[in-house]
Design an enzyme around this catalytic site. Sequence first.
Site, PDB file in Angstrom:
ATOM      1  N   ARG A 104       0.841  -1.197   0.000  1.00 50.59           N
ATOM      2  CA  ARG A 104       0.000   0.000   0.000  1.00 50.59           C
ATOM      3  C   ARG A 104       0.876   1.248   0.000  1.00 50.59           C
ATOM      4  O   ARG A 104       1.793   1.374   0.815  1.00 50.59           O
ATOM      5  CB  ARG A 104      -0.908  -0.003   1.232  1.00 50.59           C
ATOM      6  CG  ARG A 104      -1.701   1.294   1.438  1.00 50.59           C
ATOM      7  CD  ARG A 104      -2.613   1.164   2.648  1.00 50.59           C
ATOM      8  NE  ARG A 104      -3.313   2.397   2.983  1.00 50.59           N
ATOM      9  CZ  ARG A 104      -3.066   3.140   4.057  1.00 50.59           C
ATOM     10  NH1 ARG A 104      -2.103   2.781   4.910  1.00 50.59           N
ATOM     11  NH2 ARG A 104      -3.753   4.233   4.291  1.00 50.59           N
ATOM     12  N   LYS A 292     -13.082   2.731   0.783  1.00 50.81           N
ATOM     13  CA  LYS A 292     -12.795   2.717   2.217  1.00 50.81           C
ATOM     14  C   LYS A 292     -14.071   3.107   2.959  1.00 50.81           C
ATOM     15  O   LYS A 292     -14.577   4.214   2.812  1.00 50.81           O
ATOM     16  CB  LYS A 292     -11.663   3.690   2.537  1.00 50.81           C
ATOM     17  CG  LYS A 292     -10.335   3.293   1.900  1.00 50.81           C
ATOM     18  CD  LYS A 292      -9.284   4.373   2.059  1.00 50.81           C
ATOM     19  CE  LYS A 292      -8.870   4.570   3.502  1.00 50.81           C
ATOM     20  NZ  LYS A 292      -7.761   5.549   3.614  1.00 50.81           N
ATOM     21  N   THR A 350      -6.495  -0.948   9.980  1.00 46.40           N
ATOM     22  CA  THR A 350      -6.328   0.090  11.001  1.00 46.40           C
ATOM     23  C   THR A 350      -6.175  -0.480  12.411  1.00 46.40           C
ATOM     24  O   THR A 350      -7.051  -1.175  12.916  1.00 46.40           O
ATOM     25  CB  THR A 350      -7.493   1.106  10.996  1.00 46.40           C
ATOM     26  OG1 THR A 350      -7.816   1.474   9.663  1.00 46.40           O
ATOM     27  CG2 THR A 350      -7.082   2.355  11.782  1.00 46.40           C
TER      28      THR A 350
END
Length: 571
Positions: A104, A292, A350
């Site tokens: 990423r 997202k 996350t």
Amino acid sequence: KKPEMRYGVRLIVRQFRRPVGGSSSLHHLPACNNGFMPIRMMRTFSSTARPGRPDESASRKNKINPSKFPGPFSKTKIVATIGPSSQSYEMIEKLWKAGVDVFRVNLSHGSHDTHRKVIENIRKLEANFRCSTAILLDLQGPKLRVGTFRDGPVFLEKGSKFTLDMKDQPGDTTRVTLPHPEIFAAITPKTTLLLDDGKVKLQVIRCGKDFAETEVVVAGKLSERKGVNVPDATLPISALTEKDKKDALFGVKMEVDWMALSFVQRAEDIVELRDLLGETGGDRGAVKIMAKIEKPSAVADLERISEEVDAVMVARGDLGVELSPHKVPIVQKRIVSLMRHIGKPVVVATQMLESMIKLPTPTRAEANDVANAIYDGADAVMLSAESAAGDFPMESVETMEAIIKEVEASPEYAKRMESYSDRIRPTQIEAMIPAARTLARDLEAAAIVCLTKKGRIAQFLSKERSTRPILALCHSKKTSRYLLLSWGVYPMDVHTACARVDFLSGGAEEIVTYKDNSLEKFIQIARAMSIKAGLAETGDLLVVTGWQPGGVPGANTLRIVRVVLPDVVRC
């Protein structure tokens, strides 16, 4: 009546992996002349296997040369963010060898020159090892922030009044600039405003087109340029800023494989990005789009968003700010379940191993968090600051890989995947997929080999969560790259690199490419490439499915074949 056989399957295969730091579980593997590294598979059966059957796992272990065994193949993929701690070629190579499938690149930080160098390093890795590597470009999205303060940070007392307005003046304990008319257009009395990731909470008392008088509900210190979240409203702004548009075009130029869109609120945001990518003159679907999910409005429009995107990321950072923390696990499971139902990849992201930014080991709660995402059937789990800016990027990847291995080796995980019964709709392209999965399981096939042009058939197989590895023989390098995000899929590009196969009859040698229309030639390719990948040995069974050139669109082929010695690939 034959005794009932129950078995768990663990596939010990890892794509093109090499050891890092002398790990005892990984062994050195020199590159072959053909550019591929052999990979072997071991199957471990439970004590409830069919009575009288030899212990196949033991016999297969004896056949494996430890010097050519690069480690386990994890069905759940790892996405790692590249940043200051990991942007060198040497570290990228180490992370890849440790288990990273998708890299990423976060455009919220750094310049195009910096990101260009990172992407070049990733492609250099791909060229050096003749493998496929995937790149996920993460667009920043709009950032809503307050202005500055005259005398530095202020402390807002609970119950005090605080005004947000459009005045271009430094703030104080009574007011601050909020240069976003979109927010004032969307809010109403009793709307909640969250400042600095929810550390300060305000409730609107009175508002107009350029101001909002609020009451402090949760007290706290507020510094300049802190973020503003509006969980109660859908803001009339695009998810694409001017910066995002430039970044997206940069990604197209650099030929990235995935593009993540931040601040998605509605399905139309995805369409806007796809139209922008189409305006470059290329294929609108050349770069796959990932949404997202970090806004309550996106959760509310999840079904429509899932139809437009190619994948979804559960971005729990901002989602945890705008939703109550106790609601995030429920939303996460809902998103994972929906994406599994429609057969598109889902990434859980996350704070998965947050403590490893500064510590070499995770907390028990973090390890449990990663394991739960894997048990739910997520296609991939992601590292953010842990690998981008942390002190232990390598250890973070190794820890995540270790958790994946442990979960996927557990009987409970095999039971969950095997009992998955959410049948796909019997359309032409999908109808043979459940049959391929069942055949591979019942016949104890070494692998399912999928002939796929654009990757859809491989994704449908991934959705089925087969206990066997899925070897996807892809029409192009682009397809093999983006399939790296799909659960259980081992993609290989066989379009540009032909397969040279020695046939049984007289040892005649023939060149077979993806453009040939003969099904038998493709069967030979399937056998040969499964040996090349190390997923099969002589005598093993393969279930071959996919698209036969010249036939009707979709999965129009289903064959059971046995691997024979002459299936040797030498180019």
